[in-house]
Write a protein that holds these residues in place. Structure first.
Motif, PDB file in Angstrom:
ATOM      1  N   ASP A  35       0.841  -1.202   0.000  1.00 44.08           N
ATOM      2  CA  ASP A  35       0.000   0.000   0.000  1.00 44.08           C
ATOM      3  C   ASP A  35       0.876   1.253   0.000  1.00 44.08           C
ATOM      4  N   LYS A  36       1.956   1.242   0.794  1.00 48.41           N
ATOM      5  CA  LYS A  36       2.871   2.398   0.838  1.00 48.41           C
ATOM      6  C   LYS A  36       3.498   2.622  -0.533  1.00 48.41           C
ATOM      7  N   ALA A  54       2.348   1.699  -3.395  1.00 48.29           N
ATOM      8  CA  ALA A  54       1.310   2.169  -4.311  1.00 48.29           C
ATOM      9  C   ALA A  54       1.037   3.647  -4.069  1.00 48.29           C
ATOM     10  N   ASN A  55       0.991   4.050  -2.791  1.00 46.60           N
ATOM     11  CA  ASN A  55       0.748   5.464  -2.474  1.00 46.60           C
ATOM     12  C   ASN A  55       1.909   6.330  -2.951  1.00 46.60           C
ATOM     13  N   LEU A  56       3.126   5.853  -2.718  1.00 46.43           N
ATOM     14  CA  LEU A  56       4.298   6.622  -3.160  1.00 46.43           C
ATOM     15  C   LEU A  56       4.317   6.734  -4.680  1.00 46.43           C
ATOM     16  N   THR A  57       3.996   5.632  -5.335  1.00 45.04           N
ATOM     17  CA  THR A  57       3.959   5.644  -6.795  1.00 45.04           C
ATOM     18  C   THR A  57       2.905   6.627  -7.267  1.00 45.04           C
ATOM     19  N   LYS A  58       1.764   6.624  -6.649  1.00 46.14           N
ATOM     20  CA  LYS A  58       0.685   7.521  -7.029  1.00 46.14           C
ATOM     21  C   LYS A  58       1.107   8.970  -6.792  1.00 46.14           C
ATOM     22  N   LEU A  59       1.727   9.210  -5.622  1.00 51.12           N
ATOM     23  CA  LEU A  59       2.170  10.568  -5.305  1.00 51.12           C
ATOM     24  C   LEU A  59       3.227  11.017  -6.310  1.00 51.12           C
ATOM     25  N   SER A  60       4.112  10.126  -6.626  1.00 44.39           N
ATOM     26  CA  SER A  60       5.189  10.433  -7.562  1.00 44.39           C
ATOM     27  C   SER A  60       4.608  10.719  -8.944  1.00 44.39           C
ATOM     28  N   ASP A  73       1.723  11.778  -9.545  1.00 42.22           N
ATOM     29  CA  ASP A  73       0.957  13.014  -9.456  1.00 42.22           C
ATOM     30  C   ASP A  73       1.889  14.233  -9.358  1.00 42.22           C
ATOM     31  N   SER A  74       3.066  14.036  -8.940  1.00 41.07           N
ATOM     32  CA  SER A  74       3.979  15.170  -8.735  1.00 41.07           C
ATOM     33  C   SER A  74       4.620  15.593 -10.049  1.00 41.07           C
TER      34      SER A  74
END
Length: 144
Positions: A125-126, A128-134, A136-137
């Motif tokens: 999950d972390k 996936a969240n980091l990938t999503k944040l990345s 999105d950035s």
């Protein structure tokens, strides 16, 4: 002559009395012999009876000894059975304790596996969240 006849009669009477006494003595002797024979037979019967009684007493002693031995053996077997029951009960307790311990270990193992799965899921999950944040950035996509 009358006197001679009287004397002869007295002599005959005395002889008759003597014969009677002799007959009585013979009869008494025969009676005594019969009583003696009967007493000997009774003594022999008494000896036989005593011998039989002694034999019966000896058999009774043997039977009593056998009964005592059998009772002692029965007590020994009973004690062995009680000891075996105790050993069996102890073995059952140990088996139950081992089974309980095995179940506890299995639950702990399952709980450990669940914790690892949960942690693995949390890591995923972390990521996936980091990938999503990345993504999105403004830095651009992160290559995995």
């Amino acid at each position: 002559e009358a006197s001679a006849k009287a004397t002869e009669k007295k002599a005959l009477d005395k002889e008759a009395v003597a014969v009677q006494r002799e007959d009585k003595a013979k009869a008494a002797e025969a009676d005594a012999k019969a009583k003696e024979k009967k007493a000997e037979e009774e003594a022999e019967n008494a000896r036989k009876t005593e011998k039989e009684a002694t034999e019966k007493e000896n058999w009774a002693k043997v039977e009593e000894e056998e009964a005592t031995r059998a009772a002692k053996e029965a007590r020994t077997v009973e004690k062995q059975a009680k000891d075996a029951e105790k050993v069996f009960a102890e073995a059952e307790k140990k088996a139950q304790a081992a089974e309980d311990e095995q179940l506890k270990a299995q639950r702990e193992l399952e709980a450990g596996l669940k914790a690892l799965e949960d942690e693995e899921q949390a890591q995923a999950d972390k990521i996936a969240n980091l990938t999503k944040l990345s993504n999105d950035s403004s830095l651009g996509p992160v290559k995995q």
